[in-house]
Design an enzyme around this catalytic site. Structure first.
Site, mmCIF file in Angstrom:
data_model
loop_
_atom_site.group_PDB
_atom_site.id
_atom_site.type_symbol
_atom_site.label_atom_id
_atom_site.label_comp_id
_atom_site.label_asym_id
_atom_site.label_seq_id
_atom_site.Cartn_x
_atom_site.Cartn_y
_atom_site.Cartn_z
ATOM 1 N N ASP A 47 25.389 32.564 -10.528
ATOM 2 C CA ASP A 47 25.176 33.061 -9.162
ATOM 3 C C ASP A 47 24.661 31.927 -8.281
ATOM 4 O OD1 ASP A 47 24.738 35.766 -7.488
ATOM 5 O OD2 ASP A 47 23.102 34.370 -7.042
ATOM 6 N N TYR A 52 22.411 27.461 -0.986
ATOM 7 C CA TYR A 52 21.610 26.810 -2.039
ATOM 8 C C TYR A 52 21.932 25.313 -2.125
ATOM 9 C CZ TYR A 52 20.984 31.669 -3.764
ATOM 10 O OH TYR A 52 20.718 33.017 -3.883
ATOM 11 N N LYS A 77 28.017 32.868 -2.057
ATOM 12 C CA LYS A 77 27.704 33.716 -0.899
ATOM 13 C C LYS A 77 27.916 32.926 0.391
ATOM 14 C CE LYS A 77 23.899 35.377 -3.801
ATOM 15 N NZ LYS A 77 23.409 34.161 -4.490
ATOM 16 N N HIS A 110 25.753 36.937 2.501
ATOM 17 C CA HIS A 110 24.398 36.707 1.985
ATOM 18 C C HIS A 110 23.352 37.648 2.599
ATOM 19 C CE1 HIS A 110 22.054 33.235 -0.070
ATOM 20 N NE2 HIS A 110 21.386 34.345 -0.174
ATOM 21 N N LEU A 192 12.478 38.596 -11.931
ATOM 22 C CA LEU A 192 11.151 38.426 -12.549
ATOM 23 C C LEU A 192 10.069 38.440 -11.467
ATOM 24 C CD1 LEU A 192 12.098 35.447 -14.953
ATOM 25 C CD2 LEU A 192 12.119 37.896 -15.478
ATOM 26 N N LYS A 232 16.448 32.867 -12.980
ATOM 27 C CA LYS A 232 16.593 31.419 -12.772
ATOM 28 C C LYS A 232 15.538 30.661 -13.570
ATOM 29 C CE LYS A 232 14.782 27.795 -10.374
ATOM 30 N NZ LYS A 232 13.380 27.452 -10.060
ATOM 31 N N SER A 233 15.952 29.566 -14.192
ATOM 32 C CA SER A 233 15.014 28.615 -14.782
ATOM 33 C C SER A 233 15.735 27.292 -14.928
ATOM 34 C CB SER A 233 14.534 29.095 -16.162
ATOM 35 O OG SER A 233 13.698 28.109 -16.718
ATOM 36 N N VAL A 234 14.991 26.190 -14.880
ATOM 37 C CA VAL A 234 15.617 24.897 -15.176
ATOM 38 C C VAL A 234 15.108 24.363 -16.511
ATOM 39 C CG1 VAL A 234 16.203 24.181 -12.839
ATOM 40 C CG2 VAL A 234 13.913 23.739 -13.694
ATOM 41 N N ARG A 238 13.437 28.129 -21.680
ATOM 42 C CA ARG A 238 13.409 29.405 -20.951
ATOM 43 C C ARG A 238 14.808 29.916 -20.664
ATOM 44 N NH1 ARG A 238 8.706 28.509 -16.371
ATOM 45 N NH2 ARG A 238 6.921 29.025 -17.700
ATOM 46 N N ASN A 242 15.702 33.583 -21.919
ATOM 47 C CA ASN A 242 16.155 34.631 -20.997
ATOM 48 C C ASN A 242 17.504 35.226 -21.397
ATOM 49 O OD1 ASN A 242 13.835 34.036 -19.604
ATOM 50 N ND2 ASN A 242 14.844 33.012 -17.890
HETATM 51 P P1 NAD Z 1 13.284 34.944 -10.648
HETATM 52 O O1 NAD Z 1 12.694 36.297 -10.501
HETATM 53 O O2 NAD Z 1 14.502 34.765 -11.487
HETATM 54 O O3 NAD Z 1 12.115 33.989 -11.126
HETATM 55 C C1 NAD Z 1 12.357 32.631 -11.375
HETATM 56 C C2 NAD Z 1 11.066 31.944 -11.752
HETATM 57 O O4 NAD Z 1 10.478 32.641 -12.861
HETATM 58 C C3 NAD Z 1 11.310 30.524 -12.257
HETATM 59 O O5 NAD Z 1 11.274 29.619 -11.195
HETATM 60 C C4 NAD Z 1 10.168 30.326 -13.230
HETATM 61 O O6 NAD Z 1 9.035 29.934 -12.514
HETATM 62 C C5 NAD Z 1 9.936 31.716 -13.782
HETATM 63 N N1 NAD Z 1 10.585 31.931 -15.093
HETATM 64 C C6 NAD Z 1 11.915 32.017 -15.378
HETATM 65 N N2 NAD Z 1 12.116 32.266 -16.677
HETATM 66 C C7 NAD Z 1 10.876 32.330 -17.245
HETATM 67 C C8 NAD Z 1 10.425 32.549 -18.566
HETATM 68 N N3 NAD Z 1 11.277 32.780 -19.568
HETATM 69 N N4 NAD Z 1 9.087 32.546 -18.792
HETATM 70 C C9 NAD Z 1 8.208 32.347 -17.784
HETATM 71 N N5 NAD Z 1 8.573 32.137 -16.500
HETATM 72 C C10 NAD Z 1 9.908 32.126 -16.236
HETATM 73 O O7 NAD Z 1 13.507 34.410 -9.155
HETATM 74 P P2 NAD Z 1 14.671 33.860 -8.247
HETATM 75 O O8 NAD Z 1 15.099 32.516 -8.626
HETATM 76 O O9 NAD Z 1 14.162 34.092 -6.879
HETATM 77 O O10 NAD Z 1 15.869 34.899 -8.457
HETATM 78 C C11 NAD Z 1 16.919 34.723 -9.382
HETATM 79 C C12 NAD Z 1 18.230 34.527 -8.694
HETATM 80 O O11 NAD Z 1 18.487 35.584 -7.762
HETATM 81 C C13 NAD Z 1 18.298 33.272 -7.814
HETATM 82 O O12 NAD Z 1 18.410 32.088 -8.557
HETATM 83 C C14 NAD Z 1 19.509 33.592 -6.974
HETATM 84 O O13 NAD Z 1 20.687 33.378 -7.721
HETATM 85 C C15 NAD Z 1 19.297 35.077 -6.698
HETATM 86 N N6 NAD Z 1 18.621 35.323 -5.393
HETATM 87 C C16 NAD Z 1 19.349 35.871 -4.386
HETATM 88 C C17 NAD Z 1 18.769 36.145 -3.153
HETATM 89 C C18 NAD Z 1 19.586 36.772 -2.078
HETATM 90 O O14 NAD Z 1 19.140 36.848 -0.927
HETATM 91 N N7 NAD Z 1 20.768 37.242 -2.370
HETATM 92 C C19 NAD Z 1 17.415 35.846 -2.929
HETATM 93 C C20 NAD Z 1 16.673 35.303 -3.971
HETATM 94 C C21 NAD Z 1 17.289 35.047 -5.202
#
Ligand code: NAD
Length: 279
Positions: A47, A52, A77, A110, A192, A232-234, A238, A242
């Site tokens: 996604d 981005y 998007k 978006h 999350l 999301k994670s880099v 993790r 996930n």
């Molecule tokens: P998320 O809820 O996926 O949280 C990501 C954060 O959680 C990471 O940066 C890390 O700090 C933590 N994390 C991830 N895996 C973990 C693990 N196993 N243990 C502990 N901590 C962990 O937040 P996000 O990135 O905001 O949302 C996910 C995806 O949703 C985005 O990458 C994007 O693709 C989408 N998104 C879309 C919109 C939209 O407007 N359509 C807005 C926000 C996000």
């Protein structure tokens, strides 16, 4: 050999892998590596978004993976500043060049950006792109019922998905009810709670009961609720953690406890009705 993973059938007949990998805030220079890592682990759904600024990295990872095209599901998007019929068509072409794809799996508006009054014209361009076979499924993100009503009324075409903020603290029961009536699949963004819920004591207790991590318990909750989810994670460990969620389920007691975390003040992101930022 990829892990057997669940898919959700969309209202246009296409199937989307229920668990994906989100790349918001993944820096452009790190994206190819992170997405490559995710694909190596077994993720088949990515996604991204024009906003981005990392579609090129997604495209590089897809090319390097050398998988049959039909094995991967790629979403991007349209950025808010590109709404409008003609600008949607040219922004779509630009995305496809960056992603290196002939056909996209899912294209989303978006945000509605109500002030610009362009989302209905934009949707007409989406319908055209789908009619031309350049994108398999079309949908929206952050659309409220009135925004949906408008685009469906103007075109007769119901979006396949609505990607909305959704996590234990903001469960969107009412909007999900409306979307369910129209068979619009729900995608959970910030599943999350942008990481906030991985340290929540209720989640920690549920996770430890199952011998899993809090992130796994939350992702499992989304899957059990029938939602499409892309944490999301880099961090490679993790990214793997996930994805390791296909061999357990939550019980009724866990579900009741998570349902009770829903909070009228739990929203993290902007309210779509007043979100008019052009990015
Ligand atoms: P998320 O809820 O996926 O949280 C990501 C954060 O959680 C990471 O940066 C890390 O700090 C933590 N994390 C991830 N895996 C973990 C693990 N196993 N243990 C502990 N901590 C962990 O937040 P996000 O990135 O905001 O949302 C996910 C995806 O949703 C985005 O990458 C994007 O693709 C989408 N998104 C879309 C919109 C939209 O407007 N359509 C807005 C926000 C996000």
């Amino acid at each position: 050999m990829a892990v057997q993973q669940p898919t959700v059938k969309l209202n246009d007949g296409n199937a989307i892998p229920q668990l994906g990998f989100g790349v918001w805030q993944v820096p452009a220079e790190d994206t190819a590596k992170a997405v490559g890592e995710a694909i190596g682990i077994g993720y088949r759904h990515i996604d991204t978004a024009q906003g981005y600024e990392n579609e090129k990295g997604v495209g590089e990872a897809v090319e390097r993976a050398e998988l049959p095209r039909e094995e991967l599901f790629i979403t991007t998007k349209l950025r808010n500043g590109k709404q409008g019929y003609d600008s949607t068509l040219s922004a779509f072409d630009a995305s496809m060049r960056k992603l290196g794809l002939e056909v996209l799996d899912l294209f989303l508006i978006h945000w509605p950006v109500p002030e610009a009054k362009l989302y209905s014209e934009t949707w007409k361009a989406f319908v055209r792109l789908q009619g031309e076979g350049r994108v398999k499924s079309i949908g929206v993100s952050n659309f409220n019922p009135d925004h949906l009503e408008r685009i469906i009324g103007d075109t007769g075409v119901v979006p396949a998905v609505n990607q909305i903020e959704l996590h234990p603290g903001w469960q969107q029961r009412k909007l999900r009810g409306v979307l369910g009536e129209q068979n619009i699949a729900v995608e959970s963004w910030s599943p999350l709670g942008q990481g906030n819920f991985v340290t929540h004591p209720v989640i920690e207790a549920i996770a430890s009961k199952h011998g899993r991590t809090p992130a796994q318990a939350i992702i499992r909750w989304h899957l059990d609720e029938g939602l499409i989810v892309f944490p999301k994670s880099v961090t490679p460990s993790r990214i793997a953690e996930n994805f390791d969620v296909f061999d357990f389920t939550l019980d009724e007691d866990d579900k009741r406890k998570i349902a009770a975390l829903d909070n009228p003040n739990g929203k993290i992101g902007p309210e779509p009705a007043v979100m008019n930022v052009q990015f």
